[in-house]
Every structure is written in structure tokens, then in C-alpha cells.
Design a protein around this motif. Sequence first.
Motif, PDB file in Angstrom:
ATOM      1  N   GLY A 166       0.902  -1.225  -0.066  1.00  0.00           N
ATOM      2  CA  GLY A 166       0.018   0.089   0.185  1.00  0.00           C
ATOM      3  C   GLY A 166       0.926   1.134  -0.026  1.00  0.00           C
ATOM      4  N   ARG A 167       0.166   2.195  -0.806  1.00  0.00           N
ATOM      5  CA  ARG A 167       1.224   3.611  -0.780  1.00  0.00           C
ATOM      6  C   ARG A 167       0.410   4.697  -0.916  1.00  0.00           C
ATOM      7  N   SER A 168      -0.417   4.704   0.245  1.00  0.00           N
ATOM      8  CA  SER A 168      -1.146   6.183   0.678  1.00  0.00           C
ATOM      9  C   SER A 168      -0.109   7.191   0.763  1.00  0.00           C
ATOM     10  N   ASN A 169      -0.829   8.417   0.743  1.00  0.00           N
ATOM     11  CA  ASN A 169      -0.008   9.475   1.217  1.00  0.00           C
ATOM     12  C   ASN A 169       0.280   9.570   2.813  1.00  0.00           C
ATOM     13  N   ILE A 170      -0.953   9.016   3.393  1.00  0.00           N
ATOM     14  CA  ILE A 170      -0.817   9.151   4.910  1.00  0.00           C
ATOM     15  C   ILE A 170      -0.539   7.939   5.780  1.00  0.00           C
ATOM     16  N   VAL A 171      -0.173   6.697   4.931  1.00  0.00           N
ATOM     17  CA  VAL A 171       0.240   5.577   5.568  1.00  0.00           C
ATOM     18  C   VAL A 171       1.428   5.128   4.918  1.00  0.00           C
ATOM     19  N   GLY A 172       1.168   4.590   3.601  1.00  0.00           N
ATOM     20  CA  GLY A 172       2.290   3.669   3.031  1.00  0.00           C
ATOM     21  C   GLY A 172       3.596   4.473   2.824  1.00  0.00           C
ATOM     22  N   LYS A 173       3.372   5.731   2.291  1.00  0.00           N
ATOM     23  CA  LYS A 173       4.582   6.289   1.738  1.00  0.00           C
ATOM     24  C   LYS A 173       5.344   6.901   2.900  1.00  0.00           C
ATOM     25  N   PRO A 174       4.651   7.631   3.961  1.00  0.00           N
ATOM     26  CA  PRO A 174       5.469   8.156   5.071  1.00  0.00           C
ATOM     27  C   PRO A 174       5.966   7.150   6.020  1.00  0.00           C
ATOM     28  N   ILE A 175       5.472   6.016   6.214  1.00  0.00           N
ATOM     29  CA  ILE A 175       6.108   4.918   6.791  1.00  0.00           C
ATOM     30  C   ILE A 175       7.436   4.398   6.274  1.00  0.00           C
ATOM     31  N   ALA A 176       7.205   4.386   4.971  1.00  0.00           N
ATOM     32  CA  ALA A 176       8.458   3.983   4.138  1.00  0.00           C
ATOM     33  C   ALA A 176       9.596   4.885   4.338  1.00  0.00           C
ATOM     34  N   ASN A 177       9.082   6.043   4.164  1.00  0.00           N
ATOM     35  CA  ASN A 177      10.369   7.089   4.395  1.00  0.00           C
ATOM     36  C   ASN A 177      10.772   6.964   5.714  1.00  0.00           C
ATOM     37  N   LEU A 178      10.047   6.883   6.876  1.00  0.00           N
ATOM     38  CA  LEU A 178      10.595   6.873   8.207  1.00  0.00           C
ATOM     39  C   LEU A 178      11.396   5.587   8.463  1.00  0.00           C
ATOM     40  N   LEU A 179      11.083   4.360   7.691  1.00  0.00           N
ATOM     41  CA  LEU A 179      11.724   3.039   8.076  1.00  0.00           C
ATOM     42  C   LEU A 179      13.152   3.059   6.835  1.00  0.00           C
ATOM     43  N   ILE A 180      13.053   3.806   5.960  1.00  0.00           N
ATOM     44  CA  ILE A 180      14.441   4.014   5.032  1.00  0.00           C
ATOM     45  C   ILE A 180      15.344   4.663   6.029  1.00  0.00           C
ATOM     46  N   ASN A 181      14.811   5.908   6.756  1.00  0.00           N
ATOM     47  CA  ASN A 181      15.849   6.602   7.448  1.00  0.00           C
ATOM     48  C   ASN A 181      16.022   5.846   8.734  1.00  0.00           C
ATOM     49  N   ALA A 182      15.268   4.781   9.249  1.00  0.00           N
ATOM     50  CA  ALA A 182      15.830   3.995  10.137  1.00  0.00           C
ATOM     51  C   ALA A 182      16.687   2.823   9.951  1.00  0.00           C
ATOM     52  N   SER A 183      17.435   2.959   8.657  1.00  0.00           N
ATOM     53  CA  SER A 183      18.195   2.066   8.131  1.00  0.00           C
ATOM     54  C   SER A 183      17.443   0.701   7.933  1.00  0.00           C
ATOM     55  N   ALA A 184      16.395   0.485   7.747  1.00  0.00           N
ATOM     56  CA  ALA A 184      15.732  -0.786   7.222  1.00  0.00           C
ATOM     57  C   ALA A 184      15.766  -0.955   5.803  1.00  0.00           C
ATOM     58  N   THR A 185      16.025  -2.112   5.137  1.00  0.00           N
ATOM     59  CA  THR A 185      15.881  -2.377   3.828  1.00  0.00           C
ATOM     60  C   THR A 185      14.164  -2.424   3.486  1.00  0.00           C
ATOM     61  N   VAL A 186      13.739  -1.307   2.824  1.00  0.00           N
ATOM     62  CA  VAL A 186      12.297  -1.306   2.698  1.00  0.00           C
ATOM     63  C   VAL A 186      11.617  -1.613   1.295  1.00  0.00           C
ATOM     64  N   THR A 187      10.848  -2.388   0.939  1.00  0.00           N
ATOM     65  CA  THR A 187      10.111  -2.507  -0.145  1.00  0.00           C
ATOM     66  C   THR A 187       8.668  -2.222  -0.258  1.00  0.00           C
ATOM     67  N   ILE A 188       8.487  -1.324  -1.130  1.00  0.00           N
ATOM     68  CA  ILE A 188       6.944  -0.954  -1.129  1.00  0.00           C
ATOM     69  C   ILE A 188       6.203  -1.610  -2.245  1.00  0.00           C
ATOM     70  N   CYS A 189       5.327  -2.197  -1.893  1.00  0.00           N
ATOM     71  CA  CYS A 189       4.565  -3.114  -2.846  1.00  0.00           C
ATOM     72  C   CYS A 189       3.132  -2.317  -3.147  1.00  0.00           C
ATOM     73  N   ASN A 190       2.451  -2.471  -4.328  1.00  0.00           N
ATOM     74  CA  ASN A 190       0.949  -2.168  -4.537  1.00  0.00           C
ATOM     75  C   ASN A 190       0.512  -3.183  -5.220  1.00  0.00           C
ATOM     76  N   SER A 191      -0.966  -2.734  -5.570  1.00  0.00           N
ATOM     77  CA  SER A 191      -1.713  -3.715  -6.325  1.00  0.00           C
ATOM     78  C   SER A 191      -1.302  -4.421  -7.509  1.00  0.00           C
ATOM     79  N   LYS A 192      -0.283  -3.762  -8.004  1.00  0.00           N
ATOM     80  CA  LYS A 192       0.009  -4.305  -9.310  1.00  0.00           C
ATOM     81  C   LYS A 192       1.576  -5.382  -9.243  1.00  0.00           C
TER      82      LYS A 192
END
Lengths: 282, 282
Positions: A166-192
Motif C-alpha cells: 500500500g502506498r497512500s499519502n498518509i500511511v504507506g509512503k510516510p512509513i516507508a520514508n521513516l523506515l528507510i531513515n531508520a536503516s531498514a531495507t524497505v520494499t513498497i509493494c502495490n496492487s500491481k
Amino acid sequence: MNNTRKMILDGKIVAQAIYEEIKTEISSSSKKPKLWVILVGNNPSSLRYIKQKQKWAEFVGIEFELFSFESDVSEKELLEKVTFLNKDDTIHGYIVQLPLPKHINEKNIINSILPEKDVDGFHPQNQGKIVIWDDSWMAPCTPAGMMELLKYYKIDALWKNIVIIGRSNIVGKPIANLLINASATVTICNSKTQNIEFYTKNADIIITAMGAPHFLTVDKINPKSIILDVGFTIIDEKIYGDSDFENIIKNGNAITPVPGWVWALTVSCLMKNTLKAFKNRK
Amino acid sequence: MNNTRKMILDGKIVAQAIYEEIKTEISSSSKKPKLWVILVGNNPSSLRYIKQKQKWAEFVGIEFELFSFESDVSEKELLEKVTFLNKDDTIHGYIVQLPLPKHINEKNIINSILPEKDVDGFHPQNQGKIVIWDDSWMAPCTPAGMMELLKYYKIDALWKNIVIIGRSNIVGKPIANLLINASATVTICNSKTQNIEFYTKNADIIITAMGAPHFLTVDKINPKSIILDVGFTIIDEKIYGDSDFENIIKNGNAITPVPGWVWALTVSCLMKNTLKAFKNRK
């Protein structure tokens, strides 16, 4: 504490801890933070949400004020109120409760909120501060709550493989950016995303925020995955998350229960943002 | 065109096409866009970069002005100049050439630039507009250039598995956010990622932006992966990318050559942003 209970990541407990912390801090301050909520119309869900926000604001000692507009208020009138709130030094933070009626452009409203008072964290400047790790941000409250949950349960994102669906403006994308900065390896998937199991089976943490009931089943995960389920779908008055909670908990995975954890953490982080806005002002 | 040539993704050709397009558009306008560059000190690399920016600004018809400060200029003085440029209606876009001397807080300077004139795309508001897909953004020029490269070579990000290695504010994170919004499945790796081949071997597109010479070798990729190498490391006066270009091209993968493609596209997108700032004003 039995093993099953240990596997449930209880957002309500985390929220309560946040409330207590805020309450203690505010009680030692002579001035109190002030939060305004702007409501347009009388959407029953919005009213219910606002009531909760009021309850917890009062609990922690944040002054709360609701200002309501009729549903036919013009965008211009609403923008004038926003300008007033931006200028009023006695108000530390405010939100415009979404959704807004269709004749009002939500983007125009959000972009007009002073970023320093934007306790919902929806203004592009706050989203951008998350990207560049400028922690004077107001982070959107749901992702901020997830970070609090991970912190509470001592789940370090460092070195973890984290999958976000999921990559909504209020959940998926901001949590991705927070976790990238927390040094996780982050994969953002979507319905496709093709072959989503490739990612989920390899994940240490899976965050689902799709609104696809029981999409995430045991066969798609590994036994060590931690599941944060932000899904929320109502069918025949029953609420469903994105994951097959019953079987996943039997499988031994740690998981958040739906409903409840997301909402509790979101409201607690709204209070936390309000306190931050108050302290930043001083 | 032989097969090997087809495999090279040539940023210079793409940049040239962008310059021609901008030139045509400006030539039909009675007013011209105006770009200012602020330089502090006389770092030789900065001077070389600025010379290139001036050359291409003049080529496309953008008025260019360089304003230099001595290296001991105070932060306050620099901020006064920024305030002046924000207010001057004749200037459509400007950049403060980085790096700045250590006694100046870069963040304070970048945050003071009016987002609408921030043609480098470094202001948090522009980073945030990328996250929420509000395309009135000024995107940082290197990731914007990568998107142009993909477009030119008709490489659609939709449905693709894309791996980004590196998570800087001006390359890794903004390109991740752009590609997430382009409906790709995006994995952001960093120096702490365990078993990075798990991701790279599955990738349709790999973007490396680490500064780790020849890190990406043939054994880490699959034969169909497209490689965009943003790495730039100088050892004994020789420039290295992050990938083993010679062997990767022999392997039949499409790849960008180092050096050259990044820089050409970055400058062309600076001109594109300046034109956009000019048009947004009108």
C-alpha cells in the motif's frame, strides 16, 4: 503471560503509555497546549473520531476546541478560517477533519495550513522533512504511531527487511520514508506487484495498508514475520483487516489486532504532535 | 546500430533532447526565464559545475547570473541574499551551490529558499510534494533526470521491480518516491542490507548510488536487469561507478556509462526546473 498474548502487539497499551507521558509533561507546565479541530458538515464517522480526540486531549491536559461549519461552506470561507488559525498565537496546532465535501479542494486547504501547526502532518513540508530526516517534522499520526509501536516492543528496524503493501499519502509512503531513515531495507509493494510472496516470505516485518480483507495469509509469510495490519474494511457491519489474523496468530507470528490498534496510536500521536508544536513555539 | 550500442543508455543524448525542447519553448516567448547561482568561496569543482550550468543556460536561452561571496561570508549575510532573491520578481529560480563552508548551516539556507524558486529541488516542501505526488514540485535534478532517461528509452516503471542502493536526500530517497508513485515495486537497500543479491537478482531495474566502485558485478544481477549507475568515486584520478560496466555490458544488460550521463541529465533538469518556475509564475 502466555505465548499467544505475547504475540499480540497491542497498540492500545502503547497509546496509553504515550498519553501518560504527555499528561505528566503537560501537568508540570504552567501554560497548556491548545488544539483546534475544524469540522465541515456532520459526517457521523468524523463526529465519532472527533469525540475520541476530544476525550484524549482532555485526558492529557490539552485544551480542545471544535469549530463547525455547515456542509455548504465555501472554500474561501474555510481558507479564511485557516488563515486566522495560522495567525492566532494562542493556538498551537489544528486539524481540518477529512474528508471534506466535494466542492472543497482538500489539497488547497492542507497546503494552506502553517506547517508548524499542522499536527495531522499532511502538509507537503512535513512529508518532505520525513524524507530528508529533519525531525522538526510533524509526522502523519498513523505512521508515527507505528514507529511508537516498534519502539515500545523493542523491534529495531535496523538491518530488517520490511515490506509495505500500500502506498497512500498518509500511511504507506510516510512509513516507508521513516523506515528507510531508520536503516531498514524497505520494499513498497502495490496492487500491481507481481509475485508479492517473493517479498513477503522474506520479510522480517510486513505492514499491510490496502483494504483487502484477509489478503495476507499464512502461506504468504515466514514464521518469524511481524505483521502490522492497518487494513480496515467493513463488510456486513463486521470489520476486517488485510491479514488472516486467526491463522497467523496460531502460526506463532507477532501481529497487531484489527480493529483498534491503529486508531489508538493515531490519536495518541495527534496529541504528541500537539505537544511538540507547543514546545517548538516556546 | 549494433547490439552493444543499443545497450548503452546515453544520458547525454537525452539531455540534448531536453535542451532542444527547452530552447524551442523559450525562443517563442517574449520574456526569458532568469536563473541565479550563488557561490560561496572558490571550490574548483563548484566553479567547473557552475561553468557548465552557465553554458547550457545560455544555450537554451535562460538568462544566467552568478553572484559570488567570499568563503568567510556569514550565514546571516547569505540569508539576507536569499531573502532578496525570494522577493525579486525578475528572478524565477536560483540555487545556492553546495557544498557550503562549514561555518554555514546548509539546512538553514535550503529551508529559507522560496520553494517556488528552489530549482535544485532541495527544499523539504518540494521533497514532500514528490511523496504526495503534487506535481507542482521542483524535483531534485538527478532523480528528475533518471525519470527522463527512463521515459526517453520507453522503460515503463509500472509493474517493474526496482532496486535502489543508497538513500541520500538528493538521489536515493527522491527517486524512490518518484518510482513508487509511478507504480513500481521499489526496494531501497543501504550499506546494512543483508543478502543484497536477493533483491538485485530479482530486479528489472537497479539504481546504484553508493560510491562503492565496482560493487555491482555480473553475478549479482540477472541478464535482463537495466542498470542506472549514479556512483562516482575518484581513485588515482580515474572515475569509477558502482558497477562493473565492462563485464555487465558484455553480459548483454542495458546500462548507463560512468561518468557523464548523470551530470548531463542533472544540468538539463536544472534548466527544465527553471523553465517550470518561470511558467508557474505566469
